[in-house]
Design an enzyme around this catalytic site. Sequence first.
Site, PDB file in Angstrom:
ATOM      1  N   ASN A  83      -0.533  -5.058  -6.480  1.00  0.00           N
ATOM      2  CA  ASN A  83      -1.735  -4.362  -6.033  1.00  0.00           C
ATOM      3  C   ASN A  83      -1.403  -3.306  -4.987  1.00  0.00           C
ATOM      4  O   ASN A  83      -0.665  -3.563  -4.039  1.00  0.00           O
ATOM      5  CB  ASN A  83      -2.758  -5.356  -5.465  1.00  0.00           C
ATOM      6  CG  ASN A  83      -3.224  -6.348  -6.510  1.00  0.00           C
ATOM      7  OD1 ASN A  83      -2.938  -7.536  -6.448  1.00  0.00           O
ATOM      8  ND2 ASN A  83      -3.933  -5.849  -7.507  1.00  0.00           N
TER       9      ASN A  83
ATOM     10  N   LEU B 178     -11.556  -3.238  -5.872  1.00  0.00           N
ATOM     11  CA  LEU B 178     -11.367  -4.556  -5.276  1.00  0.00           C
ATOM     12  C   LEU B 178     -11.224  -4.427  -3.767  1.00  0.00           C
ATOM     13  O   LEU B 178     -10.520  -3.544  -3.265  1.00  0.00           O
ATOM     14  CB  LEU B 178     -10.123  -5.234  -5.856  1.00  0.00           C
ATOM     15  CG  LEU B 178     -10.234  -5.771  -7.287  1.00  0.00           C
ATOM     16  CD1 LEU B 178      -8.865  -6.231  -7.774  1.00  0.00           C
ATOM     17  CD2 LEU B 178     -11.236  -6.913  -7.371  1.00  0.00           C
ATOM     18  N   ALA B 179     -11.904  -5.325  -3.054  1.00  0.00           N
ATOM     19  CA  ALA B 179     -11.917  -5.267  -1.591  1.00  0.00           C
ATOM     20  C   ALA B 179     -11.624  -6.651  -1.032  1.00  0.00           C
ATOM     21  O   ALA B 179     -12.518  -7.375  -0.590  1.00  0.00           O
ATOM     22  CB  ALA B 179     -13.271  -4.756  -1.092  1.00  0.00           C
ATOM     23  N   GLY B 180     -10.346  -7.048  -1.092  1.00  0.00           N
ATOM     24  CA  GLY B 180     -10.003  -8.391  -0.671  1.00  0.00           C
ATOM     25  C   GLY B 180     -10.529  -9.406  -1.662  1.00  0.00           C
ATOM     26  O   GLY B 180     -10.792  -9.095  -2.831  1.00  0.00           O
TER      27      GLY B 180
ATOM     28  N   ASP C  13      -5.707 -12.978   0.839  1.00  0.00           N
ATOM     29  CA  ASP C  13      -6.352 -11.704   1.195  1.00  0.00           C
ATOM     30  C   ASP C  13      -7.853 -11.928   1.381  1.00  0.00           C
ATOM     31  O   ASP C  13      -8.683 -11.099   1.006  1.00  0.00           O
ATOM     32  CB  ASP C  13      -6.096 -10.645   0.118  1.00  0.00           C
ATOM     33  CG  ASP C  13      -6.340  -9.217   0.611  1.00  0.00           C
ATOM     34  OD1 ASP C  13      -6.445  -9.016   1.832  1.00  0.00           O
ATOM     35  OD2 ASP C  13      -6.448  -8.307  -0.236  1.00  0.00           O
TER      36      ASP C  13
ATOM     37  N   HIS D 263       0.856  -1.193   0.000  1.00  0.00           N
ATOM     38  CA  HIS D 263       0.000   0.000   0.000  1.00  0.00           C
ATOM     39  C   HIS D 263       0.890   1.241   0.000  1.00  0.00           C
ATOM     40  O   HIS D 263       0.772   2.130   0.845  1.00  0.00           O
ATOM     41  CB  HIS D 263      -0.953  -0.013   1.195  1.00  0.00           C
ATOM     42  CG  HIS D 263      -2.070  -1.003   1.028  1.00  0.00           C
ATOM     43  ND1 HIS D 263      -3.210  -0.707   0.313  1.00  0.00           N
ATOM     44  CD2 HIS D 263      -2.208  -2.270   1.449  1.00  0.00           C
ATOM     45  CE1 HIS D 263      -4.012  -1.772   0.320  1.00  0.00           C
ATOM     46  NE2 HIS D 263      -3.414  -2.730   0.990  1.00  0.00           N
TER      47      HIS D 263
ATOM     48  N   GLY E   2      -7.232 -14.369 -10.449  1.00  0.00           N
ATOM     49  CA  GLY E   2      -7.620 -13.944 -11.788  1.00  0.00           C
ATOM     50  C   GLY E   2      -8.184 -12.545 -11.857  1.00  0.00           C
ATOM     51  O   GLY E   2      -8.437 -12.035 -12.953  1.00  0.00           O
TER      52      GLY E   2
ATOM     53  N   ARG F 213      11.723   4.780 -16.183  1.00  0.00           N
ATOM     54  CA  ARG F 213      12.659   5.651 -15.469  1.00  0.00           C
ATOM     55  C   ARG F 213      12.432   5.680 -13.961  1.00  0.00           C
ATOM     56  O   ARG F 213      13.271   6.216 -13.240  1.00  0.00           O
ATOM     57  CB  ARG F 213      12.592   7.077 -16.054  1.00  0.00           C
ATOM     58  CG  ARG F 213      13.246   7.167 -17.434  1.00  0.00           C
ATOM     59  CD  ARG F 213      13.163   8.554 -18.033  1.00  0.00           C
ATOM     60  NE  ARG F 213      11.797   8.936 -18.370  1.00  0.00           N
ATOM     61  CZ  ARG F 213      11.164   8.546 -19.488  1.00  0.00           C
ATOM     62  NH1 ARG F 213      11.785   7.769 -20.361  1.00  0.00           N
ATOM     63  NH2 ARG F 213       9.939   8.933 -19.741  1.00  0.00           N
TER      64      ARG F 213
ATOM     65  N   HIS G 219       0.824  -8.440  -1.260  1.00  0.00           N
ATOM     66  CA  HIS G 219       0.103  -8.597  -2.536  1.00  0.00           C
ATOM     67  C   HIS G 219       0.748  -7.808  -3.682  1.00  0.00           C
ATOM     68  O   HIS G 219       0.299  -6.742  -4.076  1.00  0.00           O
ATOM     69  CB  HIS G 219      -1.400  -8.336  -2.412  1.00  0.00           C
ATOM     70  CG  HIS G 219      -1.841  -7.114  -1.672  1.00  0.00           C
ATOM     71  ND1 HIS G 219      -1.374  -5.848  -1.941  1.00  0.00           N
ATOM     72  CD2 HIS G 219      -2.764  -6.972  -0.693  1.00  0.00           C
ATOM     73  CE1 HIS G 219      -1.973  -4.981  -1.149  1.00  0.00           C
ATOM     74  NE2 HIS G 219      -2.815  -5.631  -0.380  1.00  0.00           N
TER      75      HIS G 219
END
Length: 373
Positions: free
Chosen positions: A208, A296-298, A263, A184, A238, A216, A205
């Site tokens: 992500n 996306l949430a887990g 996750d 993160h 996927g 560069r 992860h």
Amino acid sequence: MQQISVARLFDGQNWQQNVTLTIDAGRIHSIQPADGAVLQGTLVPGFIDVQVNGGGGALFNTDTSLEALRTMVKAHAQFGSTALLPTVITDSVAVMQQAADVIAQAIASKESGILGVHFEGPHLSVPKKGVHPEPHIRPLSAAELAIYRRTDLGIKLVTVAPENISPEQIKDLVKADVIVCLGHSNADAATVQAALAAGATGFTHLYNAMSPLTSREPGVVGAALADPHSWCGIILDGFHVHPLAVKVALAAKPKGKLLIVTDAMSPVGTSQTEFDFFDGKVIRDGNKLTNLNGNLAGSVLDMASAVSYAVKVLGLELSEAVRMASLYPAEFLGISLERGQIKAGAAADLVLLNDEGLVQQCWLEGQTFIETR
């Protein structure tokens, strides 16, 4: 003493045929040629998941209880996970303390399947926060450090953004026996390299919620792929990562440094289609989880499905896919003498797979957790 006889066994290194495992007090005592009937299927080391937010309808952030941990373990054992790091998403100090207290209870009482705890945040980057709640993202303070320094939590893993935590703070965490992962994060590669030099050993992860690889500015992704010593977790559902991107990571990282994580959120092992998440909701559409903004949430990924994806979509040998779910996480956590392999002296954490890769039985320290279905 108990015995399990199987047609095929992958011990983490080698294949064996028609063997009998003898188990004593939850540990593997010996492996000998079988004399008599054997279970059909393939026995492999139990899967180890270092990033598990929930399962069985329980989400650890919102239910910091022993019963929630047991529910999560039971839900994931159906899919071959025999050891977990329950994961606390960015939240208040109070929730972190509650989670730490219940993890300490679980470790003290030797709850099956609980290795320790993963604090994913709160010291993250706002630009790469994903679905982590921005009001709780904050610098490292004495309050969190007191939690991380506890010695009753088993394995301690903390995900941080290296631009928001200094190399000296990383060194302090490592001295407190914390495994530091980077994630993160919107950091540049130089900042990531400084964090690695200070003792960070993993990436949460891969691809992500991290700055991408460009020509560069290699970003977090480039620094992760270029570093030969660190481990990278990766979500093989996927949705989170394109299969070509996974193949790039497999080609770039030395063998053994890419490991499967789920996750997983609360719907794993249930028919749950939505759940409350801080001040919003997470919606399930098939096997995809998103918040109301479409982020996306887990996941609802389980380890057996991820192993199957690695074989069927990525073209890996079953042996390597299994290592990514068992031996490599064990090596990352420093417990490969205890788990991740089937050998004398190791914990009897075992999974029996059929020819389609579905879990038939699962044993946690020699105890049958699910029967043949």
